[in-house]
Design an enzyme around this catalytic site. Structure first.
Site, PDB file in Angstrom:
ATOM      1  N   ARG A 186       0.686  -1.156   0.377  1.00  0.00           N
ATOM      2  CA  ARG A 186       0.081   0.235  -0.346  1.00  0.00           C
ATOM      3  C   ARG A 186       1.082   1.510  -0.135  1.00  0.00           C
ATOM      4  NH1 ARG A 186      -4.675  -1.475   3.401  1.00  0.00           N
ATOM      5  NH2 ARG A 186      -3.530  -1.206   5.449  1.00  0.00           N
ATOM      6  N   ARG A 241      -2.409  -6.888  13.476  1.00  0.00           N
ATOM      7  CA  ARG A 241      -3.986  -6.441  12.792  1.00  0.00           C
ATOM      8  C   ARG A 241      -4.466  -7.697  12.529  1.00  0.00           C
ATOM      9  NH1 ARG A 241      -1.779  -2.617   9.129  1.00  0.00           N
ATOM     10  NH2 ARG A 241      -3.994  -2.300   7.665  1.00  0.00           N
TER      11      ARG A 241
HETATM   12  N1  ADP Z   1     -14.417   0.438  15.571  1.00  0.00           N
HETATM   13  C1  ADP Z   1     -12.921   0.753  15.204  1.00  0.00           C
HETATM   14  N2  ADP Z   1     -12.261   0.101  16.726  1.00  0.00           N
HETATM   15  C2  ADP Z   1     -10.736   1.130  17.112  1.00  0.00           C
HETATM   16  N3  ADP Z   1      -9.930   0.859  16.236  1.00  0.00           N
HETATM   17  C3  ADP Z   1     -10.450   1.089  15.038  1.00  0.00           C
HETATM   18  C4  ADP Z   1     -11.145   0.908  14.289  1.00  0.00           C
HETATM   19  N4  ADP Z   1     -11.355   1.874  13.186  1.00  0.00           N
HETATM   20  C5  ADP Z   1     -10.079   1.709  13.196  1.00  0.00           C
HETATM   21  N5  ADP Z   1      -9.197   1.486  14.044  1.00  0.00           N
HETATM   22  C6  ADP Z   1      -8.104   1.839  14.734  1.00  0.00           C
HETATM   23  O1  ADP Z   1      -7.393   2.036  13.566  1.00  0.00           O
HETATM   24  C7  ADP Z   1      -6.270   1.793  12.581  1.00  0.00           C
HETATM   25  C8  ADP Z   1      -6.725   1.802  11.027  1.00  0.00           C
HETATM   26  O2  ADP Z   1      -8.066   1.435  10.473  1.00  0.00           O
HETATM   27  P1  ADP Z   1      -8.570   1.407   9.193  1.00  0.00           P
HETATM   28  O3  ADP Z   1      -7.385   2.904   8.600  1.00  0.00           O
HETATM   29  O4  ADP Z   1      -9.650   0.372   9.119  1.00  0.00           O
HETATM   30  O5  ADP Z   1      -7.242  -0.318   9.334  1.00  0.00           O
HETATM   31  P2  ADP Z   1      -7.309  -1.921   8.504  1.00  0.00           P
HETATM   32  O6  ADP Z   1      -6.302  -1.966   7.085  1.00  0.00           O
HETATM   33  O7  ADP Z   1      -6.343  -2.369   9.037  1.00  0.00           O
HETATM   34  O8  ADP Z   1      -8.569  -2.090   8.180  1.00  0.00           O
HETATM   35  C9  ADP Z   1      -6.883   0.150  13.833  1.00  0.00           C
HETATM   36  O9  ADP Z   1      -5.977  -1.125  13.173  1.00  0.00           O
HETATM   37  C10 ADP Z   1      -7.345   0.544  14.946  1.00  0.00           C
HETATM   38  O10 ADP Z   1      -5.872   0.953  15.457  1.00  0.00           O
END
Ligand code: ADP
Length: 298
Positions: A186, A241
């Site tokens: 990415r 993650r």
């Molecule tokens: N609904 C949520 N609850 C708790 N933490 C969240 C949530 N959405 C995002 N995060 C935090 O933001 C980070 C990045 O999220 P995101 O950009 O959606 O990544 P991914 O590529 O893991 O789907 C997560 O690893 C977490 O730390």
């Protein structure tokens, strides 16, 4: 107007939900591990989604959809495309968190630390950011939404269920080896915010798992010198993650499946191959219109 007052009501209740959280958090902990879940066969039945009804039920509002799926599966790519097509905002929880961190607010450092370790942020923070985003949207006259990255725990899904009608939950799926490669490939343009991917994926199938080919999504020349990598897209953090996803977010799939709201969708390859298949699975054409009555069967 109905949509506006509904969202206002939603916000109030979201806040009320937060105040009740200590009780729900205890409940989530006891449900928070995939190993404790017993999935009965009923849950695996494909839903009979009222997709047509979704438009007729509330003609004055946009769709209220949720996108689930592991890191790197393409939630952002497909949720943002669909949002454009259906004229609703694409609300990506991760973007809200990253924006908050960039504001250098009092809690930014702590958020950065949790996110950098690949862990989930506390629900208080998440609901706060989401509430603010939805409130801003209401004041700009937005209607409907496609949520990406929320809910990520059963507790979040439970609270959401009490305050908003979610019409459909799309669960994107892709094999794990490809997820990791995609996350590591990415790239984001630091100027325009565009998302790209330098990974060239071509992996053989095995058993029932099909071969996957995904061409890289390279930036235009104007962006290529401004590419940055997300701090949490290192192999170690991506694997952390994924572990968090299986423990905390995988049960959310079962939660929605048991309510008959979940549409499982296998990402077949790159965007050009997958997008038409997704539209077809959603019964949409490329203008966002419903093609035909939804007739999904078991
Ligand atoms: N609904 C949520 N609850 C708790 N933490 C969240 C949530 N959405 C995002 N995060 C935090 O933001 C980070 C990045 O999220 P995101 O950009 O959606 O990544 P991914 O590529 O893991 O789907 C997560 O690893 C977490 O730390």
């Amino acid at each position: 107007m109905a949509a506006v007052s509904r969202l206002r009501w939603t916000m109030k209740t979201l806040k009320a939900g937060l105040q009740q959280q200590p009780r729900s958090i205890t409940w989530t902990r006891s449900m928070g591990h995939a190993a404790q879940l017993s999935i009965d066969e009923e849950e695996w039945r494909q839903p009979n989604l009222p997709l047509e009804g979704l438009h007729s039920r509330e003609k004055d509002r946009g769709v209220q959809w949720v996108f689930l799926g592991c890191p790197g599966v393409g939630k952002g790519t497909y949720a943002s495309r669909l949002a454009k097509l259906l004229d609703v905002p694409h609300i990506a929880m991760g973007d809200l968190v990253r924006h908050e961190i960039m504001q250098k607010s009092a809690m930014a450092e702590q958020l950065q630390k949790i996110m950098g370790a690949g862990k989930l942020l506390p629900d208080e923070v998440i609901f706060n950011l989401l509430t603010r985003r939805l409130e801003n949207g209401v004041s700009r006259g937005e209607s409907g939404f496609i949520l990406d990255g929320f809910p990520r725990t059963v507790n979040q899904a439970e609270i959401m269920n009490e305050v908003a009608d979610i019409d459909l939950v799309v669960n994107l799926k892709l094999r794990e080896d490809v997820l990791v490669t995609k996350c590591l490939g990415r790239r984001i343009c630091s100027q325009c915010g565009g998302n790209f991917n330098v990974a060239s994926i071509d992996v053989d199938g095995y058993g029932n798992v099909p071969r996957i080919y995904m061409a890289p999504l390279l930036p235009p020349p104007s962006c290529s010198s401004k590419m940055i990598i997300r701090a949490d897209d290192t192999e170690e953090v991506v694997r952390a993650r994924l572990r968090v996803y299986y423990e905390e977010s995988f049960p959310v799939e079962s939660y929605y499946r048991s309510k008959g709201m979940l549409l499982d969708f296998d990402v077949a390859g790159g965007v050009s191959e997958t997008w038409p298949l997704l539209l077809s699975a959603l019964n949409l054409n490329d203008k966002g219109a419903i093609q035909k009555r939804w007739t999904m069967t078991a």
